[in-house]
Scaffold this motif. Sequence first.
Motif, mmCIF file in Angstrom:
data_model
loop_
_atom_site.group_PDB
_atom_site.id
_atom_site.type_symbol
_atom_site.label_atom_id
_atom_site.label_comp_id
_atom_site.label_asym_id
_atom_site.label_seq_id
_atom_site.Cartn_x
_atom_site.Cartn_y
_atom_site.Cartn_z
ATOM 1 N N TYR A 49 20.594 -17.902 -75.060
ATOM 2 C CA TYR A 49 21.657 -17.242 -74.296
ATOM 3 C C TYR A 49 21.099 -16.512 -73.080
ATOM 4 O O TYR A 49 21.756 -16.450 -72.045
ATOM 5 N N THR A 50 19.901 -15.978 -73.196
ATOM 6 C CA THR A 50 19.286 -15.298 -72.057
ATOM 7 C C THR A 50 19.031 -16.275 -70.922
ATOM 8 O O THR A 50 19.319 -15.981 -69.759
ATOM 9 N N SER A 51 18.513 -17.448 -71.245
ATOM 10 C CA SER A 51 18.270 -18.443 -70.194
ATOM 11 C C SER A 51 19.583 -18.918 -69.590
ATOM 12 O O SER A 51 19.676 -19.130 -68.373
ATOM 13 N N LYS A 52 20.630 -19.083 -70.403
ATOM 14 C CA LYS A 52 21.936 -19.481 -69.876
ATOM 15 C C LYS A 52 22.503 -18.384 -68.974
ATOM 16 O O LYS A 52 23.076 -18.675 -67.919
ATOM 17 N N LEU A 53 22.341 -17.132 -69.365
ATOM 18 C CA LEU A 53 22.826 -16.013 -68.562
ATOM 19 C C LEU A 53 22.087 -15.941 -67.230
ATOM 20 O O LEU A 53 22.702 -15.687 -66.188
ATOM 21 N N ASP A 54 20.792 -16.192 -67.253
ATOM 22 C CA ASP A 54 20.017 -16.209 -66.010
ATOM 23 C C ASP A 54 20.529 -17.304 -65.080
ATOM 24 O O ASP A 54 20.662 -17.090 -63.860
ATOM 25 N N ALA A 55 20.835 -18.467 -65.621
ATOM 26 C CA ALA A 55 21.364 -19.563 -64.816
ATOM 27 C C ALA A 55 22.724 -19.195 -64.229
ATOM 28 O O ALA A 55 22.999 -19.467 -63.052
ATOM 29 N N ILE A 56 23.566 -18.556 -65.004
ATOM 30 C CA ILE A 56 24.880 -18.131 -64.510
ATOM 31 C C ILE A 56 24.722 -17.093 -63.412
ATOM 32 O O ILE A 56 25.424 -17.145 -62.382
ATOM 33 N N GLN A 57 23.804 -16.144 -63.586
ATOM 34 C CA GLN A 57 23.573 -15.137 -62.556
ATOM 35 C C GLN A 57 23.093 -15.785 -61.260
ATOM 36 O O GLN A 57 23.509 -15.382 -60.164
ATOM 37 N N ASP A 58 22.223 -16.773 -61.368
ATOM 38 C CA ASP A 58 21.758 -17.482 -60.180
ATOM 39 C C ASP A 58 22.916 -18.207 -59.489
ATOM 40 O O ASP A 58 23.026 -18.188 -58.256
ATOM 41 N N ASP A 59 23.772 -18.831 -60.283
ATOM 42 C CA ASP A 59 24.938 -19.519 -59.712
ATOM 43 C C ASP A 59 25.864 -18.535 -59.005
ATOM 44 O O ASP A 59 26.369 -18.818 -57.913
ATOM 45 N N VAL A 60 26.096 -17.401 -59.595
ATOM 46 C CA VAL A 60 26.959 -16.385 -58.984
ATOM 47 C C VAL A 60 26.331 -15.888 -57.685
ATOM 48 O O VAL A 60 27.034 -15.700 -56.676
ATOM 49 N N LYS A 61 25.025 -15.701 -57.678
ATOM 50 C CA LYS A 61 24.337 -15.258 -56.466
ATOM 51 C C LYS A 61 24.474 -16.315 -55.356
ATOM 52 O O LYS A 61 24.725 -15.963 -54.197
ATOM 53 N N GLU A 62 24.354 -17.579 -55.695
ATOM 54 C CA GLU A 62 24.523 -18.660 -54.711
ATOM 55 C C GLU A 62 25.945 -18.675 -54.156
ATOM 56 O O GLU A 62 26.156 -18.847 -52.942
ATOM 57 N N ILE A 63 26.906 -18.489 -55.030
ATOM 58 C CA ILE A 63 28.314 -18.466 -54.599
ATOM 59 C C ILE A 63 28.545 -17.300 -53.658
ATOM 60 O O ILE A 63 29.224 -17.422 -52.630
ATOM 61 N N LYS A 64 27.987 -16.139 -53.989
ATOM 62 C CA LYS A 64 28.134 -14.953 -53.135
ATOM 63 C C LYS A 64 27.514 -15.213 -51.755
ATOM 64 O O LYS A 64 28.079 -14.821 -50.727
ATOM 65 N N ASP A 65 26.345 -15.854 -51.754
ATOM 66 C CA ASP A 65 25.682 -16.133 -50.492
ATOM 67 C C ASP A 65 26.518 -17.107 -49.644
ATOM 68 O O ASP A 65 26.614 -16.954 -48.418
ATOM 69 N N LYS A 66 27.136 -18.099 -50.273
ATOM 70 C CA LYS A 66 27.940 -19.072 -49.543
ATOM 71 C C LYS A 66 29.221 -18.437 -49.005
ATOM 72 O O LYS A 66 29.675 -18.742 -47.899
ATOM 73 N N VAL A 67 29.823 -17.550 -49.799
ATOM 74 C CA VAL A 67 31.066 -16.908 -49.393
ATOM 75 C C VAL A 67 30.779 -15.835 -48.340
ATOM 76 O O VAL A 67 31.610 -15.563 -47.484
ATOM 77 N N GLY A 68 29.621 -15.232 -48.430
ATOM 78 C CA GLY A 68 29.259 -14.194 -47.473
ATOM 79 C C GLY A 68 29.626 -12.804 -47.928
ATOM 80 O O GLY A 68 29.754 -11.882 -47.126
ATOM 81 N N ALA A 69 29.792 -12.618 -49.206
ATOM 82 C CA ALA A 69 30.162 -11.294 -49.716
ATOM 83 C C ALA A 69 28.942 -10.459 -49.982
ATOM 84 O O ALA A 69 27.876 -10.837 -50.210
#
Length: 82
Positions: free
Chosen positions: A62-82
């Motif tokens: 679950y920790t590795s899955k959570l890390d992957a989700i956090q990375d995905d959220v960070k990428e989405i934030k970077d693309k959106v510009g928030a």
Amino acid sequence: MDVNMLETLINSLGFPIVMVGACGFFIWKMYQAQLQDKERLYAELGKATAANEKFAEIISTYTSKLDAIQDDVKEIKDKVGA
């Protein structure tokens, strides 16, 4: 052990000797009970250790899955510009 036998032992051996024997018997019985409890506790401890190891593996997954989700959220934030 009946009362007559106890009375005979006390009269022939003396009260202190009979009480030492009774206390020794009591201590031996308590020691035997403790050994049985210890074996039962060791068995339960082994089961708990195995369960904890499984839980540690699950948490690691679950920790590795959570890390992957956090990375995905960070990428989405970077693309959106928030």
